[in-house]
Scaffold this motif. Sequence first.
Motif, PDB file in Angstrom:
ATOM      1  N   PRO A 124       0.789  -1.241   0.000  1.00  0.00           N
ATOM      2  CA  PRO A 124       0.000   0.000   0.000  1.00  0.00           C
ATOM      3  C   PRO A 124       0.819   1.289   0.000  1.00  0.00           C
ATOM      4  O   PRO A 124       0.418   2.273  -0.624  1.00  0.00           O
ATOM      5  CB  PRO A 124      -0.841  -0.106   1.272  1.00  0.00           C
ATOM      6  CG  PRO A 124      -0.905  -1.557   1.573  1.00  0.00           C
ATOM      7  CD  PRO A 124       0.388  -2.149   1.073  1.00  0.00           C
ATOM      8  N   GLY A 125       1.958   1.302   0.681  1.00  0.00           N
ATOM      9  CA  GLY A 125       2.771   2.519   0.730  1.00  0.00           C
ATOM     10  C   GLY A 125       3.247   2.964  -0.635  1.00  0.00           C
ATOM     11  O   GLY A 125       3.346   4.159  -0.913  1.00  0.00           O
ATOM     12  N   LYS A 130      -6.090   0.337  -3.259  1.00  0.00           N
ATOM     13  CA  LYS A 130      -5.125   0.433  -2.163  1.00  0.00           C
ATOM     14  C   LYS A 130      -3.828  -0.323  -2.469  1.00  0.00           C
ATOM     15  O   LYS A 130      -2.744   0.103  -2.080  1.00  0.00           O
ATOM     16  CB  LYS A 130      -5.759  -0.106  -0.880  1.00  0.00           C
ATOM     17  CG  LYS A 130      -4.893   0.000   0.330  1.00  0.00           C
ATOM     18  CD  LYS A 130      -5.622  -0.505   1.561  1.00  0.00           C
ATOM     19  CE  LYS A 130      -4.696  -0.511   2.766  1.00  0.00           C
ATOM     20  NZ  LYS A 130      -5.330  -1.061   3.946  1.00  0.00           N
ATOM     21  N   ALA A 135       0.736   8.114  -5.826  1.00  0.00           N
ATOM     22  CA  ALA A 135      -0.653   8.286  -6.284  1.00  0.00           C
ATOM     23  C   ALA A 135      -0.779   9.366  -7.361  1.00  0.00           C
ATOM     24  O   ALA A 135      -1.514   9.187  -8.336  1.00  0.00           O
ATOM     25  CB  ALA A 135      -1.570   8.597  -5.108  1.00  0.00           C
ATOM     26  N   SER A 174       0.252   4.730  -2.391  1.00  0.00           N
ATOM     27  CA  SER A 174      -0.034   6.054  -1.828  1.00  0.00           C
ATOM     28  C   SER A 174       1.100   7.039  -2.099  1.00  0.00           C
ATOM     29  O   SER A 174       0.847   8.209  -2.400  1.00  0.00           O
ATOM     30  CB  SER A 174      -0.348   5.963  -0.334  1.00  0.00           C
ATOM     31  OG  SER A 174       0.745   5.444   0.382  1.00  0.00           O
ATOM     32  N   ASP A 175       2.358   6.578  -2.035  1.00  0.00           N
ATOM     33  CA  ASP A 175       3.497   7.472  -2.289  1.00  0.00           C
ATOM     34  C   ASP A 175       3.504   8.010  -3.714  1.00  0.00           C
ATOM     35  O   ASP A 175       3.942   9.135  -3.942  1.00  0.00           O
ATOM     36  CB  ASP A 175       4.821   6.742  -2.038  1.00  0.00           C
ATOM     37  CG  ASP A 175       5.101   6.493  -0.567  1.00  0.00           C
ATOM     38  OD1 ASP A 175       4.362   7.016   0.298  1.00  0.00           O
ATOM     39  OD2 ASP A 175       6.070   5.755  -0.280  1.00  0.00           O
ATOM     40  N   ASP A 206       8.685   0.060   1.330  1.00  0.00           N
ATOM     41  CA  ASP A 206       7.553  -0.110   2.241  1.00  0.00           C
ATOM     42  C   ASP A 206       7.668  -1.422   3.011  1.00  0.00           C
ATOM     43  O   ASP A 206       7.308  -1.500   4.187  1.00  0.00           O
ATOM     44  CB  ASP A 206       6.235  -0.068   1.452  1.00  0.00           C
ATOM     45  CG  ASP A 206       5.001   0.081   2.319  1.00  0.00           C
ATOM     46  OD1 ASP A 206       5.067   0.741   3.369  1.00  0.00           O
ATOM     47  OD2 ASP A 206       3.956  -0.477   1.937  1.00  0.00           O
TER      48      ASP A 206
END
Length: 118
Positions: free
Chosen positions: A70-71, A89, A77, A74-75, A115
């Motif tokens: 997930p990281g 996600k 995105a 999000s990093d 991550d």
Amino acid sequence: MAAITDHDAYIAAAPEPFQPSLQRLRTILSRVLPDADEIVAYNMPGFDIGGTVVASYAAFSKQCGLYLLPGAISDLAEDIAAAGLKATKTGITFSPRKPIPDDLVERLVRASREDAGV
């Protein structure tokens, strides 16, 4: 697709239009994660480092997917959105006509590894 035991068999069993995209992902992931073990988990080919699946990929009836921790999603995105791709996600879906750019795949995989802490 029936239960698959290795990356070659998975790619060969995927819908023909997706095979080049899957092979491209495999090549990039192998290059970015040279110390990872190629595995198949949950009927998806992936790359494992120290017991953590850092990246995996799959083919479906109408699209392919790249799956990461997930990281990483999000990093990056904003970069994913800028490439016109949709993300969940833990994954990004794409088609052979609109693949994930190679440089974005590389950055995502590095971020996923970071991550994971491996």
